[in-house]
Design a protein around this motif. Structure first.
Motif, PDB file in Angstrom:
ATOM      1  N   PHE A 149       9.393  -1.796  -3.226  1.00 45.27           N
ATOM      2  CA  PHE A 149       8.548  -2.512  -3.828  1.00 45.27           C
ATOM      3  C   PHE A 149       8.276  -1.965  -5.420  1.00 45.27           C
ATOM      4  O   PHE A 149       8.408  -2.840  -6.198  1.00 45.27           O
ATOM      5  CB  PHE A 149       7.184  -2.491  -2.899  1.00 45.27           C
ATOM      6  N   ASP A 150       8.361  -0.661  -5.481  1.00 46.81           N
ATOM      7  CA  ASP A 150       8.321  -0.188  -6.645  1.00 46.81           C
ATOM      8  C   ASP A 150       9.453  -0.461  -7.700  1.00 46.81           C
ATOM      9  O   ASP A 150       9.379  -1.160  -8.866  1.00 46.81           O
ATOM     10  CB  ASP A 150       8.167   1.396  -6.598  1.00 46.81           C
ATOM     11  N   TYR A 151      10.689  -0.657  -7.078  1.00 45.78           N
ATOM     12  CA  TYR A 151      12.065  -0.838  -7.639  1.00 45.78           C
ATOM     13  C   TYR A 151      12.036  -2.656  -8.072  1.00 45.78           C
ATOM     14  O   TYR A 151      12.363  -2.752  -9.211  1.00 45.78           O
ATOM     15  CB  TYR A 151      13.146  -0.547  -6.601  1.00 45.78           C
ATOM     16  N   ALA A 152      11.505  -3.146  -7.224  1.00 48.08           N
ATOM     17  CA  ALA A 152      11.639  -4.872  -7.209  1.00 48.08           C
ATOM     18  C   ALA A 152      10.489  -5.365  -8.456  1.00 48.08           C
ATOM     19  O   ALA A 152      10.446  -6.453  -8.863  1.00 48.08           O
ATOM     20  CB  ALA A 152      11.793  -5.526  -5.931  1.00 48.08           C
ATOM     21  N   LYS A 167       0.874  -1.228  -0.125  1.00 48.53           N
ATOM     22  CA  LYS A 167      -0.053  -0.143  -0.172  1.00 48.53           C
ATOM     23  C   LYS A 167       0.841   1.400  -0.045  1.00 48.53           C
ATOM     24  O   LYS A 167       2.064   1.164   0.757  1.00 48.53           O
ATOM     25  CB  LYS A 167      -0.892   0.097   1.061  1.00 48.53           C
ATOM     26  N   PRO A 168       0.362   2.236  -0.506  1.00 47.49           N
ATOM     27  CA  PRO A 168       1.230   3.541  -0.682  1.00 47.49           C
ATOM     28  C   PRO A 168       1.286   4.051   0.860  1.00 47.49           C
ATOM     29  O   PRO A 168       0.373   3.805   1.509  1.00 47.49           O
ATOM     30  CB  PRO A 168       0.444   4.677  -1.717  1.00 47.49           C
ATOM     31  N   LEU A 214       7.816   6.957   7.522  1.00 47.99           N
ATOM     32  CA  LEU A 214       9.234   6.735   6.670  1.00 47.99           C
ATOM     33  C   LEU A 214       9.391   5.276   6.422  1.00 47.99           C
ATOM     34  O   LEU A 214      10.057   4.927   5.296  1.00 47.99           O
ATOM     35  CB  LEU A 214      10.173   7.365   7.733  1.00 47.99           C
ATOM     36  N   ARG A 215       9.164   4.457   7.467  1.00 50.19           N
ATOM     37  CA  ARG A 215       9.479   2.780   7.136  1.00 50.19           C
ATOM     38  C   ARG A 215       8.446   2.389   5.952  1.00 50.19           C
ATOM     39  O   ARG A 215       9.088   1.881   5.065  1.00 50.19           O
ATOM     40  CB  ARG A 215       8.776   2.117   8.258  1.00 50.19           C
ATOM     41  N   GLU A 216       7.230   2.933   6.135  1.00 49.77           N
ATOM     42  CA  GLU A 216       6.304   2.632   5.026  1.00 49.77           C
ATOM     43  C   GLU A 216       6.816   3.093   3.520  1.00 49.77           C
ATOM     44  O   GLU A 216       6.706   2.448   2.535  1.00 49.77           O
ATOM     45  CB  GLU A 216       4.938   3.165   5.130  1.00 49.77           C
TER      46      GLU A 216
END
Length: 388
Positions: free
Chosen positions: A140-143, A115-116, A131-133
């Motif tokens: 997640f976006d990268y992978a 989730k964003p 900040l952790r999220e």
């Protein structure tokens, strides 16, 4: 002039006890009638990447890129649990760097993967959580999300998954929807295992759930429905706990419920079923298959289990998840939808279903969506993407 041969290298699970492996295996068998398509598996499974170091993952990607020199298309099966770290990205990048067309089958909506980030307050803890999220979402976006956007074609089985991909920036024209096919097979040898286990008598009605134990498959709801059904209704839970499950305690929750409700004589759990023939034979012992699936999770995921009801000519009753409602709209009446996500409604539909009529509708839909027929659509996808 002979038709151009198209060579496809598949990155997927293959030998593991895995729904994705069976899914792709059926497709490849279905394409045997299309000699212009040559299919081959890459010799590493996604499950093997879970135990690889970063150096080993990079070597795998380099080997994949070299292997692709002899292929036109890289076809990757994607489900979040299949890939560790950035292995999925490395696989897609290998295809693109080799100059090949990359086709992805997206089995699980990106919306279920993450989730964003959202700032829920202004205190220190809220900021730390935010900040952790944010860091998690960036990875997640990268992978996953960026590789989705790199692909030439993304195949999905339902509109919620397509909508999620569009939401995360995948070009709409690259997304293609294909309904989940239905297995074709010879009738298995008759079974009486369920009848013996449940001491089935004339007039008894046995309904079943199908597949590995999972909290979102509605096994608990299927058990609770027995409270509102006459004593001649019984439940067969066809399956056991998947070996790599992270929720083994759920099995105990189901059996505790059976004990608490005093349903020992009306519920039978088969445990792990080793072969498709045995599973299909057990399904055919039942009067109905039920799918009281979680509306959130299975709103974004298509289930191959529901197609086993059609394949075996057994009526199907389901909760109205978004993906199942979409399938029902194409199924010509083969799915009986409950009014809402409530096990009382499941019990109601079990009592008023027309078994003979629904069995015929299941058979008809199975013939319409048989894997060899739908496989032709995948052949067309390969031809179209290579011609671009």
């Amino acid at each position: 002039m002979s038709e151009q041969t198209i060579t496809v290298l598949h990155f997927s699970s293959r030998y593991e006890e895995c729904g994705v492996a069976k899914y792709l295996g059926h497709y490849i068998k279905g394409m045997e009638s299309a000699p212009e398509i040559v299919n081959e598996y890459f010799d590493i499974s996604p499950y093997q990447t879970h135990h690889m170091s970063e150096t080993e993952l990079q070597k795998m990607a380099d080997d994949l890129r070299k292997k692709l020199a002899d292929f036109d298309v890289l076809h990757v099966q994607h489900e979040f649990a299949l890939y560790r770290s950035d292995s999925f990205r490395k696989i897609v990048e290998a295809g693109k760097r080799a100059g090949k067309k990359v086709v992805l089958t997206v089995h699980t909506s990106p919306s279920l993967g993450t989730k964003p980030p959202h700032l829920s307050g202004l205190g220190p803890r809220s900021w730390i959580k935010y900040l952790r999220e944010k860091r998690h979402f960036a990875y997640f976006d990268y992978a996953h999300l960026q590789p989705f956007r790199m692909a030439d074609v993304l195949l999905v089985h339902n509109e919620p998954t397509a909508e999620s991909l569009r939401h995360y920036g995948v070009a709409p024209e690259r997304i293609q929807k294909i309904l989940h096919p239905v297995q074709s097979f010879d009738a298995p040898a008759p079974s009486d295992r369920i009848a013996k286990a449940l001491h089935k008598q004339p007039g008894d009605i046995v309904y079943c759930t199908i597949g590995f134990f999972h909290r979102y498959k509605g096994i608990i709801e299927a058990v609770k429905a027995l409270k509102f059904l006459p004593a001649n209704y019984k439940l067969a839970i066809l399956g056991g706990m998947k070996a790599d499950s992270d929720d083994v305690a759920f099995y105990d929750k189901v059996t505790d419920l059976i004990d608490t409700l005093g349903l020992h004589d009306r519920v039978h759990i088969t445990g792990y079923i080793p072969t498709d023939d045995e599973l299909n034979a057990l399904i055919r012992e039942c009067e109905a298959c039920v799918y009281p699936y979680n509306g959130v999770y299975y709103g974004q995921v298509s289930s191959g289990s529901i197609n086993l009801a059609f394949a075996n000519g057994v009526p199907a009753i389901a909760y109205p998840t978004a993906s199942i409602k979409e399938l029902a709209a194409e199924a010509d009446g083969a799915i009986v939808l409950c009014e809402t996500f409530a096990y009382y409604e499941l019990a109601r539909e079990l009592q008023r279903i027309d078994h003979e009529k629904q069995a015929k509708l299941s058979v008809a839909f199975a013939e319409k969506m048989a894997w060899p027929k739908v496989s032709k659509q995948l052949v067309d996808v390969y031809k179209a993407v290579v011609s671009r």
